[in-house]
Write a protein that holds these residues in place. Structure first.
Motif, mmCIF file in Angstrom:
data_model
loop_
_atom_site.group_PDB
_atom_site.id
_atom_site.type_symbol
_atom_site.label_atom_id
_atom_site.label_comp_id
_atom_site.label_asym_id
_atom_site.label_seq_id
_atom_site.Cartn_x
_atom_site.Cartn_y
_atom_site.Cartn_z
ATOM 1 N N LYS A 1 6.619 3.008 -6.166
ATOM 2 C CA LYS A 1 5.385 2.975 -5.377
ATOM 3 C C LYS A 1 4.834 1.550 -5.293
ATOM 4 O O LYS A 1 4.354 1.117 -4.240
ATOM 5 C CB LYS A 1 4.343 3.910 -5.998
ATOM 6 C CG LYS A 1 3.056 4.008 -5.189
ATOM 7 C CD LYS A 1 2.069 4.991 -5.812
ATOM 8 C CE LYS A 1 0.783 5.046 -4.993
ATOM 9 N NZ LYS A 1 -0.213 5.971 -5.589
ATOM 10 N N ASN B 1 6.830 -0.307 -2.827
ATOM 11 C CA ASN B 1 6.394 0.032 -1.473
ATOM 12 C C ASN B 1 5.089 -0.669 -1.107
ATOM 13 O O ASN B 1 4.858 -1.024 0.045
ATOM 14 C CB ASN B 1 6.227 1.540 -1.333
ATOM 15 C CG ASN B 1 7.558 2.269 -1.241
ATOM 16 O OD1 ASN B 1 8.541 1.705 -0.770
ATOM 17 N ND2 ASN B 1 7.594 3.500 -1.710
ATOM 18 N N GLN B 2 4.243 -0.865 -2.107
ATOM 19 C CA GLN B 2 2.942 -1.490 -1.856
ATOM 20 C C GLN B 2 3.059 -2.987 -1.620
ATOM 21 O O GLN B 2 2.387 -3.543 -0.750
ATOM 22 C CB GLN B 2 2.004 -1.224 -3.038
ATOM 23 C CG GLN B 2 0.607 -1.814 -2.871
ATOM 24 C CD GLN B 2 -0.284 -1.510 -4.058
ATOM 25 O OE1 GLN B 2 0.008 -0.637 -4.876
ATOM 26 N NE2 GLN B 2 -1.379 -2.237 -4.173
ATOM 27 N N TYR B 3 3.927 -3.654 -2.385
ATOM 28 C CA TYR B 3 3.971 -5.120 -2.339
ATOM 29 C C TYR B 3 5.245 -5.690 -1.716
ATOM 30 O O TYR B 3 5.252 -6.831 -1.256
ATOM 31 C CB TYR B 3 3.844 -5.687 -3.756
ATOM 32 C CG TYR B 3 2.529 -5.392 -4.420
ATOM 33 C CD1 TYR B 3 1.389 -6.134 -4.107
ATOM 34 C CD2 TYR B 3 2.408 -4.380 -5.360
ATOM 35 C CE1 TYR B 3 0.173 -5.865 -4.717
ATOM 36 C CE2 TYR B 3 1.202 -4.106 -5.982
ATOM 37 C CZ TYR B 3 0.084 -4.848 -5.658
ATOM 38 O OH TYR B 3 -1.107 -4.574 -6.264
ATOM 39 N N ASN C 1 -7.837 -1.296 -0.410
ATOM 40 C CA ASN C 1 -6.677 -1.433 0.449
ATOM 41 C C ASN C 1 -6.268 -0.065 0.998
ATOM 42 O O ASN C 1 -6.916 0.947 0.713
ATOM 43 C CB ASN C 1 -5.513 -2.117 -0.286
ATOM 44 C CG ASN C 1 -5.029 -1.308 -1.484
ATOM 45 O OD1 ASN C 1 -5.174 -0.104 -1.545
ATOM 46 N ND2 ASN C 1 -4.445 -2.004 -2.448
ATOM 47 N N ASN D 1 -3.987 1.831 0.231
ATOM 48 C CA ASN D 1 -3.574 2.790 -0.787
ATOM 49 C C ASN D 1 -4.772 3.393 -1.516
ATOM 50 O O ASN D 1 -4.617 4.127 -2.492
ATOM 51 C CB ASN D 1 -2.645 2.117 -1.798
ATOM 52 C CG ASN D 1 -1.307 1.770 -1.191
ATOM 53 O OD1 ASN D 1 -0.570 2.643 -0.754
ATOM 54 N ND2 ASN D 1 -0.997 0.484 -1.128
ATOM 55 N N GLU E 1 -6.951 1.726 -3.243
ATOM 56 C CA GLU E 1 -7.191 1.039 -4.511
ATOM 57 C C GLU E 1 -8.246 -0.043 -4.316
ATOM 58 O O GLU E 1 -8.188 -0.832 -3.372
ATOM 59 C CB GLU E 1 -5.895 0.417 -5.021
ATOM 60 C CG GLU E 1 -4.843 1.452 -5.361
ATOM 61 C CD GLU E 1 -3.465 0.850 -5.568
ATOM 62 O OE1 GLU E 1 -2.775 1.283 -6.493
ATOM 63 O OE2 GLU E 1 -3.095 -0.050 -4.802
#
Length: 399
Positions: free
Chosen positions: A285, A288-290, A381, A383, A385
Motif C-alpha cells: 500500500k 502504491n502511495q509513493y 491526501n 488516501n 491521511e
C-alpha cells in the motif's frame, strides 16, 4: 585545542573499528553566510569532538560532533545544543534526507552544506545537520519512553542489551544510561516482541506501517548495508508500548543495489516481517502511495541541486578536498547522472516486482452538506491521511 581520539578494535566475536577517548575540547564557533554573521557562540561557548566509528578511523577527513553551551537554532529545526558535521562529497546524505522527506518519516534532520575552517585551517566541505536525539523538536519520547538503536558497534558503548531470541545488541539514546528496572523492562519487552515475530511473523508490539515505511525507503535508496546501518527504534510511552521507526540515518552505502531489494531484507527482524501477509500488504500500500512519483521527484531534486547557486562552489571544494585527503570524489554532474540512472533501474525493478503503483487520477463528486464557518482546518491526501502543511509546499499532489 585540536580534537583527538584513540582507535579501538572490536573484541573477539564482534566486528568493526571504533574510537575511544574522543574528549570534547572547548572553543568558539562562528557561522557566516554571504558575509553576514548568523551565529557566534562566544569564547568557549561550544565544544567539539571527533565522532563516528569507521568514518573516523578509516578516513583522514574526520566527522565532528558540536555541542553548544546554549541552545540555538542553526538550521531552522528549532533550538538545540547538538549538531554534527559529516562527510557527504558524493551527495548520498542529500538523497537519504530527501527520501526521508518524500516518504514522510516521523522526523527528518535539518541540514546544510558548509565550508569548515578550524583554527584558521581549511578542513573541507561538510554537511552540517541536527544530531539524532530524543528532544522536543526531534524524536518525541515521553519521560517513561525509550529511544534505542540496533547497533553494530554495541561493544564500544557503555551499556547495551542483548535480546533473548535474535541475540541482537541494542544501545540506548534515551535514557542514555538505563536503571536496573529500565533494563529489566526493556529486556523483557524486546524478548516478547522478538518471540512473537519468530512465531507467526506477526506482532502486536510494533507499528507495522512505520516499519514498512522505513523498509521501503531502504529499497528505494538501494542500501547495501544491513549490519552497520543505524537502525533506530522508539517506544514513545510505556502506557502504549508500541515500537516505531522514526528516522533514517547513515547513507554511506545507498545507491549500490539497483536490481534487487536492499540488504535489510536479510536482517532477521525484517526477514521475518516480510513473511507476514499483513505486513506485505501494508508495504504494498505504501508502494502504491509513493511509488508513482518518488523516483521522478528524487531525479528532479538532483537536477535542481546541479543547477543551484552552490553547485560550483561545492565542486571546487570537493576538488580541494580530494587533494587534501587523497580521495577521488567526482563532480556533482557525474554523480547526478549516475544516481538518476540507478533510480531509473530501481524504479523498473520495484515496478516489475510489486506492480505498477496505483496513482489517483479522479476525484468524485463532493456534496456540501453542512455550511459552517471553518476556524480550524487540516490537510489530507487522497488516501485520507493527515499531512503537514509543509508537505503541501514541497510535494506535488492533490490535497
Amino acid at each position: 585545542e585540536e580534537p583527538t581520539y584513540e582507535r579501538v578494535d572490536a573484541p573477539e566475536g564482534a566486528s568493526g573499528i571504533g574510537i575511544k577517548n574522543a574528549i570534547p575540547v572547548p572553543g568558539r564557533m562562528v557561522v557566516i553566510e554571504h558575509g553576514d554573521t548568523l551565529y557566534d557562540s562566544g569564547d568557549e561557548g561550544m565544544s567539539v569532538r571527533i565522532r563516528g566509528n569507521t568514518s573516523a578511523t578509516l578516513f583522514k577527513k574526520k566527522p565532528y560532533k558540536i555541542k553548544l553551551e546554549k541552545k540555538a537554532d542553526l538550521l531552522g529545526g528549532g533550538k538545540s545544543k547538538h549538531y554534527v558535521l559529516i562527510r557527504d562529497e558524493n551527495l548520498k546524505s542529500f538523497i537519504g534526507f530527501k527520501t526521508s522527506e518524500l516518504l514522510e518519516l516521523e522526523w527528518v534532520p535539518k541540514w546544510k552544506y558548509v565550508k569548515v575552517v578550524m583554527n584558521g585551517i581549511y578542513r573541507g566541505v561538510y554537511l552540517m545537520c541536527e544530531q539524532v536525539k530524543a528532544e522536543k523538536n526531534k524524536v518525541k519520547v515521553n519521560e517513561d519512553g525509550f529511544f534505542f538503536e540496533l547497533d553494530a558497534y554495541w561493544w564500544n558503548e557503555p551499556q547495551y542489551i542483548t535480546s533473548a531470541y535474535y541475540k541482537l545488541n541494542y544501545t540506548f539514546k534515551y535514557p542514555e544510561l538505563l536503571s536496573e528496572s529500565d533494563s529489566l523492562y526493556i529486556s523483557d519487552f524486546l524478548g516478547t516482541m522478538e518471540k512473537s515475530l519468530m512465531g507467526d511473523y506477526t506482532s502486536d508490539y510494533i507499528d507495522k506501517k512505520s516499519f514498512a515505511r522505513w523498509c521501503l525507503a531502504q529499497d528505494i535508496m538501494g542500501n547495501e548495508d544491513w549490519q552497520g546501518a543505524n537502525i533506530f527504534f522508539k517506544i514513545e510511552s510505556r502506557e502504549e508500548p508500541i515500537v516505531t521507526m522514526p528516522v533514517l540515518w547513515d547513507f554511506n552505502q545507498i545507491m549500490q543495489v539497483n536490481d534487487n531489494y536492499s540488504k535489510i531484507h536479510n536482517q532477521c527482524v525484517f526477514y521475518h516481517l516480510f513473511k507476514d501477509e499483513d505486513f506485505n500488504n501494508i508495504y504494498k500500500k505504501l508502494w502504491n502511495q509513493y511509488g508513482g512519483y518518488i523516483f521522478d521527484e528524487l531525479s528532479n531534486l538532483l537536477d535542481e541541486f546541479a543547477k543551484s547557486e552552490i553547485k560550483d562552489a561545492f565542486d571546487e571544494l570537493v576538488a580541494i578536498d580530494n587533494t587534501l585527503y587523497e580521495k577521488s570524489y567526482l563532480d556533482v554532474d557525474t554523480y547526478v547522472n549516475q544516481y538518476k540512472e540507478l533510480l531509473s533501474d530501481k524504479k523498473k525493478f520495484l515496478t516489475n516486482t510489486l506492480g505498477v503503483p496505483i496513482i489517483p487520477t479522479y476525484v468524485g463528486e463532493i456534496s456540501e452538506n453542512n455550511k459552517t464557518n471553518i476556524k480550524d482546518s487540516s490537510i489530507y491526501n487522497l488516501n485520507g491521511e493527515k499531512v503537514d502543511a509543509s508537505v503541501v509546499r514541497t510535494r506535488p499532489g492533490i490535497y
